[in-house]
Design a protein around this motif. Structure first.
Motif, PDB file in Angstrom:
ATOM      1  N   SER A 117       0.833  -1.209   0.000  1.00 42.27           N
ATOM      2  CA  SER A 117       0.000   0.000   0.000  1.00 42.27           C
ATOM      3  C   SER A 117       0.866   1.257   0.000  1.00 42.27           C
ATOM      4  O   SER A 117       0.588   2.216  -0.736  1.00 42.27           O
ATOM      5  CB  SER A 117      -0.919   0.002   1.234  1.00 42.27           C
ATOM      6  N   ARG A 118       1.926   1.270   0.816  1.00 42.66           N
ATOM      7  CA  ARG A 118       2.806   2.437   0.859  1.00 42.66           C
ATOM      8  C   ARG A 118       3.517   2.637  -0.480  1.00 42.66           C
ATOM      9  O   ARG A 118       3.679   3.771  -0.957  1.00 42.66           O
ATOM     10  CB  ARG A 118       3.822   2.288   1.992  1.00 42.66           C
ATOM     11  N   TRP A 119       3.956   1.525  -1.089  1.00 40.94           N
ATOM     12  CA  TRP A 119       4.649   1.616  -2.381  1.00 40.94           C
ATOM     13  C   TRP A 119       3.720   2.193  -3.447  1.00 40.94           C
ATOM     14  O   TRP A 119       4.134   3.053  -4.245  1.00 40.94           O
ATOM     15  CB  TRP A 119       5.144   0.235  -2.789  1.00 40.94           C
ATOM     16  N   LEU A 120       2.468   1.746  -3.476  1.00 44.95           N
ATOM     17  CA  LEU A 120       1.513   2.248  -4.470  1.00 44.95           C
ATOM     18  C   LEU A 120       1.261   3.743  -4.285  1.00 44.95           C
ATOM     19  O   LEU A 120       1.121   4.479  -5.258  1.00 44.95           O
ATOM     20  CB  LEU A 120       0.198   1.466  -4.346  1.00 44.95           C
ATOM     21  N   LYS A 121       1.229   4.186  -3.024  1.00 45.47           N
ATOM     22  CA  LYS A 121       0.993   5.609  -2.770  1.00 45.47           C
ATOM     23  C   LYS A 121       2.209   6.441  -3.135  1.00 45.47           C
ATOM     24  O   LYS A 121       2.092   7.503  -3.765  1.00 45.47           O
ATOM     25  CB  LYS A 121       0.630   5.808  -1.300  1.00 45.47           C
ATOM     26  N   GLU A 122       3.399   5.979  -2.755  1.00 44.59           N
ATOM     27  CA  GLU A 122       4.619   6.746  -2.992  1.00 44.59           C
ATOM     28  C   GLU A 122       5.013   6.774  -4.466  1.00 44.59           C
ATOM     29  O   GLU A 122       5.452   7.798  -4.985  1.00 44.59           O
ATOM     30  CB  GLU A 122       5.764   6.162  -2.158  1.00 44.59           C
ATOM     31  N   LYS A 123       4.860   5.640  -5.154  1.00 45.27           N
ATOM     32  CA  LYS A 123       5.336   5.539  -6.540  1.00 45.27           C
ATOM     33  C   LYS A 123       4.288   5.932  -7.571  1.00 45.27           C
ATOM     34  O   LYS A 123       4.619   6.439  -8.642  1.00 45.27           O
ATOM     35  CB  LYS A 123       5.813   4.108  -6.815  1.00 45.27           C
ATOM     36  N   HIS A 124       2.999   5.676  -7.240  1.00 43.39           N
ATOM     37  CA  HIS A 124       1.959   5.869  -8.250  1.00 43.39           C
ATOM     38  C   HIS A 124       0.800   6.736  -7.778  1.00 43.39           C
ATOM     39  O   HIS A 124      -0.159   6.933  -8.535  1.00 43.39           O
ATOM     40  CB  HIS A 124       1.426   4.506  -8.713  1.00 43.39           C
ATOM     41  N   GLY A 125       0.858   7.241  -6.536  1.00 41.44           N
ATOM     42  CA  GLY A 125      -0.196   8.124  -6.045  1.00 41.44           C
ATOM     43  C   GLY A 125      -1.534   7.440  -5.852  1.00 41.44           C
ATOM     44  O   GLY A 125      -2.582   8.104  -5.883  1.00 41.44           O
ATOM     45  N   LEU A 126      -1.547   6.132  -5.665  1.00 38.04           N
ATOM     46  CA  LEU A 126      -2.786   5.381  -5.498  1.00 38.04           C
ATOM     47  C   LEU A 126      -3.047   5.128  -4.017  1.00 38.04           C
ATOM     48  O   LEU A 126      -2.198   4.601  -3.303  1.00 38.04           O
ATOM     49  CB  LEU A 126      -2.707   4.038  -6.230  1.00 38.04           C
ATOM     50  N   GLU A 127      -4.239   5.516  -3.546  1.00 39.01           N
ATOM     51  CA  GLU A 127      -4.649   5.243  -2.172  1.00 39.01           C
ATOM     52  C   GLU A 127      -5.344   3.878  -2.154  1.00 39.01           C
ATOM     53  O   GLU A 127      -6.486   3.751  -2.586  1.00 39.01           O
ATOM     54  CB  GLU A 127      -5.598   6.326  -1.673  1.00 39.01           C
ATOM     55  N   VAL A 128      -4.655   2.878  -1.661  1.00 31.96           N
ATOM     56  CA  VAL A 128      -5.180   1.505  -1.660  1.00 31.96           C
ATOM     57  C   VAL A 128      -5.175   0.979  -0.228  1.00 31.96           C
ATOM     58  O   VAL A 128      -4.144   1.015   0.448  1.00 31.96           O
ATOM     59  CB  VAL A 128      -4.321   0.580  -2.558  1.00 31.96           C
ATOM     60  N   LYS A 129      -6.333   0.517   0.238  1.00 32.13           N
ATOM     61  CA  LYS A 129      -6.430  -0.017   1.591  1.00 32.13           C
ATOM     62  C   LYS A 129      -5.674  -1.340   1.688  1.00 32.13           C
ATOM     63  O   LYS A 129      -5.443  -2.028   0.685  1.00 32.13           O
ATOM     64  CB  LYS A 129      -7.890  -0.227   1.972  1.00 32.13           C
TER      65      LYS A 129
END
Length: 358
Positions: A117-129
């Motif tokens: 989840s952190r990787w998706l937010k940091e690299k791609h700006g995706l908020e994923v639970k």
């Protein structure tokens, strides 16, 4: 003090609510209209309305607020459902992200779903639970497993493969006379104690298992060897691990077949005698494993099987523990196939047979 019935406060809507409720076909619309109808009657408390509608009291108040603010149309307005947990619609038009997910799983980039989840937010700006990330990992072929611990000083995988490939050469380097009867063993020790070892248990679905557990720091050591080509097993209980106990155990192992030379493959622990040591029995030779490589020793699997038999139980003494271990040990004494299934690794059996045929 008794709670008062709910008052809708919109008497002009009562007849229309009743008529819309009678004609409604959608289940969710009928439930909301029933809530409004019961509230318009002014005879029911919120808990009673919730029970009749099959929802919680807070949901009743939410629906009545929607009715007061937006009328019947406001009550029947419902947002379109978003993507379900694990739905890849969040990645629509982003095939590169999905490919990176698959590559990252293969490379072991994430150990947990929060890390993903952190990787998706940091690299791609995706908020994923986290639960969505967990489902994505499963959908791209991931499984959640308990890892085997690895010592920081363990050699590389290349070194492990080199040992496997060169085992035959190491056995031949012992220069045993042609025609010598040879038995090739893998050997290890395991600690068993009165401190209860907790492991998974079978219970009915929905049940919470409870196991009696004692904290008692009293230990026993089980020395064990598995013969690679014939499927024999040899075990001995000893009070500790040191060089004297090692010499004693190897003496017993040698005595199990006095006519054979016993080649023992094991690790280089500090309490193990080395090949050529004067304290070794005459007909025992040692082939050391690479440092910190328990995965190359099939005895590790035997200990896991044996510990399953005595886990989740309390033993009042070491003698009681030894009695409980006996059925598992007999299984290996009496069933050569059980041993061969554990040691049945081609790199081990093939080279042992090729080095000492017959």
């Amino acid at each position: 003090m008794a709670r008062r019935p709910i008052q809708l406060g919109r008497p002009e809507l009562a007849a229309e609510i009743a008529e819309r409720y009678r004609k409604a076909k959608s289940g969710w619309q009928k439930t909301r209209l029933l809530c409004a109808k019961l509230a318009s009657e002014g005879q029911h408390q919120s808990a009673q309305i919730a029970a009749m509608c099959g929802c919680g009291p807070s949901r009743v108040f939410d629906w009545l607020k929607m009715l007061r603010n937006g009328g019947i149309e406001g009550l029947l307005q419902r947002d379109k459902p978003g993507p379900r947990a694990g739905d890849f619609r969040l990645l629509k038009g982003k095939p590169r992200v999905k490919k990176q997910l698959q590559e990252g799983l293969q490379q072991g980039r994430w150990k947990t779903s929060p890390q993903l989840s952190r990787w998706l937010k940091e690299k791609h700006g995706l908020e994923v639970k986290h639960n969505t990330a967990l489902t994505w990992l499963k959908k791209i072929g991931g499984v959640l497993r308990v890892p085997r611990p690895r010592h920081p000083k363990r050699g590389s995988d290349v070194e492990m493969e080199q040992f496997k490939a060169s085992l035959g050469e190491k056995l031949e380097a012992l220069q045993l006379p042609r025609g010598t009867k040879v038995k090739v063993w893998v050997m290890d020790e395991a600690r068993f104690g009165l401190h209860t070892d907790l492991r998974r248990v079978w219970v009915p679905k929905g049940a919470c298992p409870v196991v009696e557990r004692q904290t008692k720091y009293e230990w026993d050591y089980l020395y064990g060897s598995l013969e690679v080509t014939g499927g024999e097993a040899h075990f001995a209980h000893l009070p500790t691990v040191n060089l004297d106990c090692d010499a004693l155990y190897l003496k017993e192992l040698s005595a199990s077949d006095p006519e054979a030379v016993h080649v023992v493959i094991r690790d280089n622990a500090g309490f193990h005698l080395r090949d050529g040591d004067q304290r070794l029995p005459e007909r025992v030779r040692i082939v050391p494993l690479p440092p910190y490589s328990p995965e190359l020793n099939p005895c590790e699997q035997a200990w896991d099987v044996i510990k399953d038999e005595v886990s989740n139980q309390c033993y009042r003494s070491i003698d009681k523990l030894r009695d409980a271990l006996l059925p598992s040990l007999k299984r290996f004494w009496q069933d050569a196939q059980a041993v061969l299934r554990l040691v049945g690794r081609p790199w081990l059996q093939d080279q042992a047979n090729a080095s000492y045929p017959g």
